[in-house]
Design a protein around this motif. Structure first.
Motif: not given
Length: 358
Positions: A240-243, A268-270, A288-297, A314-315
């Motif tokens: 899974a990927v969490a946002f 939960e964390v989406p 993703a729950p919204l458009a944003a500048g996602w960075t993979e941790l 986790v993003w």
């Protein structure tokens, strides 16, 4: 001439109850030997103890009683508060059923639990074992509860070598044969205590056991091999990927999971769905729950449920303070501990913070 095995087994209660009078565990939901416990306390503890250890349950039991001293008060509580207080105990369907059961008892039974197995079985979340345990312990009914400790004791007493879970009905019938009409509640708890402290899974302490002379497995030297358990299937691993979304005002985006299914009704964390196939970046971004500048941790979060493992990437993203979403709620980061997040979600939050995304 030695005593026949059948005679020894018929005297199990006579041997066990005096031992229990001397060695009964002191547990917050129990009454002393010879006394009946509060049915609310017994029910609450039995639901909490499903798939969970006594050591883990005790602080939760105290916290629930301090907050909701009676079944009526628990029934009147908002369900989300009950779910949050349950966080960390796992198997969250139990918490939903606990609240539903409290409401049923309060509304339909005048805040009094039914005193028979049949009546208890009609309540939400109460199955055969829990009904038998409450009937015996709270109401001194001659019921035959069968938890893991009692399964082990009975399997060894009768040298039952059929593997679990197939042997459960045999063990339940054998336990029923042993239950005395005098003090059946104490007998049930004595069997639990014997399994927890003497008839242990590995290296049973047969020299200290009050039932050693009646135990067929001990006589055959096979006590440590019983009960036999069927080989477990390997658990699959899901991905899974969490946002992790942090707003500029210090709030974190959470959403509530559907009532039915894993972690039902919990915050939960989406995240994406949890699938056996790994997520590629394009597919994950679409969840993703919204458009944003996602960075993979860096790194991943790992967690194990009853039937599978999960590995979560986790993003993280930071968004303006006026950001809104169609589904979810913004939770102040400094109050995140009050959200009642289940363990896997707390792991995601801890991972994000450690990676500087808090």
């Amino acid at each position: 001439m030695s005593e026949p095995a059948s005679a020894k087994l018929s005297s199990v209660a006579d041997r066990l109850l005096p031992w229990y009078d001397r060695h009964a565990r002191r547990l917050p939901w129990r009454a002393p030997p010879g006394a009946r416990a509060d049915p609310y306390h017994v029910w609450l503890s039995e639901v909490m103890l499903q798939q969970t250890t006594v050591q883990t349950v005790q602080p939760y039991f105290h916290a629930f009683l301090a907050r909701w001293p009676s079944v009526h008060e628990l029934a009147a509580a908002p369900r989300d508060d009950v779910l949050a207080a349950w966080a960390g105990l796992g198997y969250y369907a139990r918490a939903r059923n606990l609240h539903a059961c409290a409401q049923t008892v309060s509304r339909d039974h005048g805040a009094q639990f039914p005193d028979t197995e049949a009546g208890l079985r009609k309540l939400p979340g109460i199955g055969p074992y829990t009904a038998a345990a409450i009937a015996a312990i709270a109401f001194d009914r001659p019921s035959a509860p069968l938890d893991g400790n009692i399964e082990r004791v009975v399997a060894r007493l009768f040298a039952v070598q059929d593997p679990l879970p197939g042997a459960k009905e045999t063990l339940r019938a054998r336990m029923g044969d042993l239950v005395p009409h005098d003090r059946p509640g104490d007998f049930a708890q004595a069997m639990m205590d014997l399994g927890a402290g003497i008839c242990q899974p590995r290296k049973p302490r047969c020299m200290l056991c009050p039932l050693a002379e009646a135990c067929r497995a001990s006589a055959r030297g096979i006590a440590g091999d019983l009960p036999v358990k069927a080989a477990k299937k390997a658990k699959p691993t899901r991905q899974a990927v969490a946002f992790w979304t942090v707003r500029a005002d210090g709030c974190v985006l959470l959403r509530r999971r559907p009532d039915k299914g894993l972690l039902g009704g919990m915050l939960e964390v989406p995240s994406t769905d949890w699938t056996e196939a790994a997520w590629d970046a394009a597919d994950a971004r679409g969840h993703a729950p919204l458009a944003a500048g996602w960075t993979e941790l860096p790194g991943v979060v790992r967690h194990t449920f009853t039937h599978f493992h999960v590995t979560i990437t986790v993003w993280a993203a930071q968004v303006p303070a006026d950001t809104t979403v169609a589904a979810g709620e913004w939770w102040p980061f400094d109050r995140l501990s009050d959200a009642g997040l289940p363990t896997v979600m707390r792991k995601i939050a801890d991972h994000a913070v450690k990676q500087g995304a808090g």
